[in-house]
Motif scaffolding. Structure first.
Motif, PDB file in Angstrom:
ATOM      1  N   GLY A 154      30.214  68.864  57.929  1.00  0.00           N
ATOM      2  CA  GLY A 154      29.364  69.811  58.638  1.00  0.00           C
ATOM      3  C   GLY A 154      27.924  69.818  58.179  1.00  0.00           C
ATOM      4  O   GLY A 154      27.109  70.581  58.708  1.00  0.00           O
ATOM      5  N   LEU A 155      27.572  68.990  57.189  1.00  0.00           N
ATOM      6  CA  LEU A 155      26.199  68.931  56.680  1.00  0.00           C
ATOM      7  C   LEU A 155      25.480  67.743  57.311  1.00  0.00           C
ATOM      8  O   LEU A 155      25.472  66.647  56.760  1.00  0.00           O
ATOM      9  CB  LEU A 155      26.204  68.811  55.156  1.00  0.00           C
ATOM     10  N   ASP A 156      24.893  67.934  58.443  1.00  0.00           N
ATOM     11  CA  ASP A 156      24.243  66.845  59.163  1.00  0.00           C
ATOM     12  C   ASP A 156      23.030  66.342  58.389  1.00  0.00           C
ATOM     13  O   ASP A 156      22.177  67.127  57.946  1.00  0.00           O
ATOM     14  CB  ASP A 156      23.818  67.327  60.550  1.00  0.00           C
ATOM     15  N   ARG A 157      22.958  65.018  58.198  1.00  0.00           N
ATOM     16  CA  ARG A 157      21.848  64.321  57.533  1.00  0.00           C
ATOM     17  C   ARG A 157      21.813  64.512  56.018  1.00  0.00           C
ATOM     18  O   ARG A 157      20.937  63.956  55.354  1.00  0.00           O
ATOM     19  CB  ARG A 157      20.491  64.718  58.126  1.00  0.00           C
ATOM     20  N   ALA A 158      22.694  65.285  55.430  1.00  0.00           N
ATOM     21  CA  ALA A 158      22.709  65.420  53.969  1.00  0.00           C
ATOM     22  C   ALA A 158      23.134  64.092  53.345  1.00  0.00           C
ATOM     23  O   ALA A 158      24.014  63.414  53.867  1.00  0.00           O
ATOM     24  CB  ALA A 158      23.657  66.526  53.542  1.00  0.00           C
ATOM     25  N   PRO A 159      22.537  63.688  52.220  1.00  0.00           N
ATOM     26  CA  PRO A 159      22.893  62.388  51.645  1.00  0.00           C
ATOM     27  C   PRO A 159      24.301  62.335  51.073  1.00  0.00           C
ATOM     28  O   PRO A 159      24.926  61.272  51.060  1.00  0.00           O
ATOM     29  CB  PRO A 159      21.847  62.191  50.539  1.00  0.00           C
ATOM     30  N   PHE A 160      24.828  63.468  50.578  1.00  0.00           N
ATOM     31  CA  PHE A 160      26.159  63.492  49.996  1.00  0.00           C
ATOM     32  C   PHE A 160      27.078  64.408  50.786  1.00  0.00           C
ATOM     33  O   PHE A 160      26.624  65.211  51.608  1.00  0.00           O
ATOM     34  CB  PHE A 160      26.087  63.938  48.528  1.00  0.00           C
ATOM     35  N   ALA A 161      28.362  64.302  50.538  1.00  0.00           N
ATOM     36  CA  ALA A 161      29.348  65.077  51.307  1.00  0.00           C
ATOM     37  C   ALA A 161      29.285  66.559  50.979  1.00  0.00           C
ATOM     38  O   ALA A 161      29.945  67.365  51.645  1.00  0.00           O
ATOM     39  CB  ALA A 161      30.756  64.540  51.032  1.00  0.00           C
ATOM     40  N   TRP A 162      28.532  66.939  49.955  1.00  0.00           N
ATOM     41  CA  TRP A 162      28.445  68.336  49.535  1.00  0.00           C
ATOM     42  C   TRP A 162      27.012  68.839  49.508  1.00  0.00           C
ATOM     43  O   TRP A 162      26.763  69.971  49.098  1.00  0.00           O
ATOM     44  CB  TRP A 162      29.057  68.484  48.139  1.00  0.00           C
ATOM     45  N   GLY A 163      26.029  68.005  49.882  1.00  0.00           N
ATOM     46  CA  GLY A 163      24.648  68.451  49.893  1.00  0.00           C
ATOM     47  C   GLY A 163      23.673  67.385  49.480  1.00  0.00           C
ATOM     48  O   GLY A 163      23.854  66.194  49.768  1.00  0.00           O
ATOM     49  N   ASN A 164      22.644  67.781  48.759  1.00  0.00           N
ATOM     50  CA  ASN A 164      21.525  66.885  48.452  1.00  0.00           C
ATOM     51  C   ASN A 164      21.538  66.304  47.047  1.00  0.00           C
ATOM     52  O   ASN A 164      20.706  65.452  46.734  1.00  0.00           O
ATOM     53  CB  ASN A 164      20.199  67.629  48.670  1.00  0.00           C
ATOM     54  N   GLU A 165      22.425  66.767  46.174  1.00  0.00           N
ATOM     55  CA  GLU A 165      22.474  66.275  44.803  1.00  0.00           C
ATOM     56  C   GLU A 165      23.795  65.580  44.534  1.00  0.00           C
ATOM     57  O   GLU A 165      24.845  66.043  44.973  1.00  0.00           O
ATOM     58  CB  GLU A 165      22.315  67.434  43.809  1.00  0.00           C
ATOM     59  N   LEU A 166      23.743  64.489  43.752  1.00  0.00           N
ATOM     60  CA  LEU A 166      24.963  63.762  43.418  1.00  0.00           C
ATOM     61  C   LEU A 166      25.873  64.588  42.511  1.00  0.00           C
ATOM     62  O   LEU A 166      27.093  64.635  42.725  1.00  0.00           O
ATOM     63  CB  LEU A 166      24.612  62.446  42.715  1.00  0.00           C
ATOM     64  N   VAL A 167      25.286  65.246  41.517  1.00  0.00           N
ATOM     65  CA  VAL A 167      26.074  66.051  40.574  1.00  0.00           C
ATOM     66  C   VAL A 167      25.461  67.453  40.525  1.00  0.00           C
ATOM     67  O   VAL A 167      24.734  67.806  39.588  1.00  0.00           O
ATOM     68  CB  VAL A 167      26.091  65.405  39.166  1.00  0.00           C
ATOM     69  N   PRO A 168      25.717  68.276  41.524  1.00  0.00           N
ATOM     70  CA  PRO A 168      25.081  69.598  41.566  1.00  0.00           C
ATOM     71  C   PRO A 168      25.513  70.470  40.391  1.00  0.00           C
ATOM     72  O   PRO A 168      26.700  70.604  40.096  1.00  0.00           O
ATOM     73  CB  PRO A 168      25.563  70.173  42.901  1.00  0.00           C
ATOM     74  N   GLY A 169      24.524  71.032  39.699  1.00  0.00           N
ATOM     75  CA  GLY A 169      24.815  71.889  38.562  1.00  0.00           C
ATOM     76  C   GLY A 169      25.506  71.168  37.431  1.00  0.00           C
ATOM     77  O   GLY A 169      26.147  71.807  36.569  1.00  0.00           O
ATOM     78  N   GLY A 170      25.405  69.819  37.410  1.00  0.00           N
ATOM     79  CA  GLY A 170      26.057  69.042  36.369  1.00  0.00           C
ATOM     80  C   GLY A 170      27.557  68.907  36.539  1.00  0.00           C
ATOM     81  O   GLY A 170      28.242  68.408  35.640  1.00  0.00           O
ATOM     82  N   ILE A 171      28.082  69.327  37.686  1.00  0.00           N
ATOM     83  CA  ILE A 171      29.529  69.271  37.934  1.00  0.00           C
ATOM     84  C   ILE A 171      29.836  68.113  38.883  1.00  0.00           C
ATOM     85  O   ILE A 171      29.297  68.048  39.994  1.00  0.00           O
ATOM     86  CB  ILE A 171      30.030  70.593  38.537  1.00  0.00           C
TER      87      ILE A 171
END
Length: 309
Positions: A154-171
């Motif tokens: 559901g995140l159109d054009r986002a680079p990752f499946a969960w948003g814009n960061e590869l490891v969000p919040g270090g997780i």
């Protein structure tokens, strides 16, 4: 399975590898998709019921590999084997080793087993094996567009499946490679190889492992680039199907010119310094005869939402 309503989304990326371009809108109809990749447990039930023999368990035909010594044609598959020193950038054959007797039951070769790996994704499956499994359970393999739409959550054009960061919040949110591939595997995500299919959080559609862990077969023939965007909104491609079988063929070092399908999703071997393909837009060509220790699949079922899951 999870029901995904039909929608229009932007497929591809203009910011990474050339085969992902250009970004273009496409429309897909609603479909059901497996919540997880097919596991070793799932595949074992299929084999027990059907007696299916995978491609990796069969001796290849000399006609398909005219430049290879026929005595070298044995049943087996590709197993990741890290080199001792950092190789050159195009030296994939320094970390992939063809192992006689490697197959889905013996992922590291003779002497290895599936003990403790029952809920890991099945690997060493060629395209025909994935297709046979899908037919057995009255499903199908996804198209590239269906797969990418599902992976985006559901995140159109986002680079990752969960948003814009590869490891969000270090997780870590996917099983990928940390360290200098292929010689240094820090396993900061908790896994040095494949992982259970539910080990990481689901994306926005409730789907697990759409990124990382194993590459996944789609049913589309590979073409080097996407078609350009439609000139008018009325002409947005509807349920696109990629390239042609003839156009997907590419001669390899063994003299074969086998057709290639599109793989999606990256795997636990994708690393920032080598293969940044742990993204929905990422794609890779794979000959239909190939099985390896980092390729799996999941299935879809097309039809109305009220169809039973």
């Amino acid at each position: 399975m999870v029901w995904l309503a039909g929608a229009t989304f932007h497929m591809g990326s203009d910011d990474h590898y050339p085969e992902e371009a250009p970004v273009h809108p496409v429309r897909v109809d609603g479909f059901w998709i497996d919540r997880f990749p097919v596991t070793n447990r799932d595949f074992a039930r299929f084999v027990e019921d059907t007696g299916h023999v995978t491609v990796a368990e069969q001796v290849p035909s000399p006609a398909d590999y005219p430049l290879l010594d026929p005595h070298l044609l044995v049943a087996g598959s590709l197993v990741f084997s890290p080199p001792e020193a950092q190789p050159g950038p195009a030296a994939w054959d320094q970390w992939w080793r063809f192992v006689e007797g490697a197959d889905w039951r013996h992922p590291k070769g003779p002497g290895s087993s599936l003990e403790g790996l029952e809920d890991h994704p099945v690997v060493h499956v060629a395209f025909a094996d994935a297709q046979a499994y899908a037919r057995w359970c009255h499903k199908a393999l996804p198209t590239e567009a269906e797969w990418e739409y599902a992976a985006r959550g559901g995140l159109d054009r986002a680079p990752f499946a969960w948003g814009n960061e590869l490891v969000p919040g270090g997780i870590h949110r996917a099983n990928t490679w940390q360290g200098a591939f292929p010689v240094e595997n820090l396993a900061e995500d908790g896994f040095a190889g494949t992982s259970p299919v539910d080990a990481f959080p689901a994306n926005g559609f409730g789907l697990h492992d759409m990124i990382g862990n194993v590459w996944e077969w789609t049913d589309d023939w590979y073409q080097p680039r996407h078609d350009p965007p439609a000139a008018r909104p009325c002409c947005v491609p509807h349920n696109p199907r990629g390239g042609s079988e003839a156009g997907s063929r590419h001669a390899d070092i063994l003299g074969a010119a086998l057709p290639r399908k599109v793989l999606k999703g990256g795997s636990h071997l994708c690393a920032p310094n080598y293969c940044q393909r742990y993204r929905p837009a990422a794609r890779s060509p794979q000959t239909i005869d190939t099985a390896s220790g980092h390729i799996g699949f999941r299935c879809v079922r097309r039809g109305p939402k009220q169809e039973t899951k």
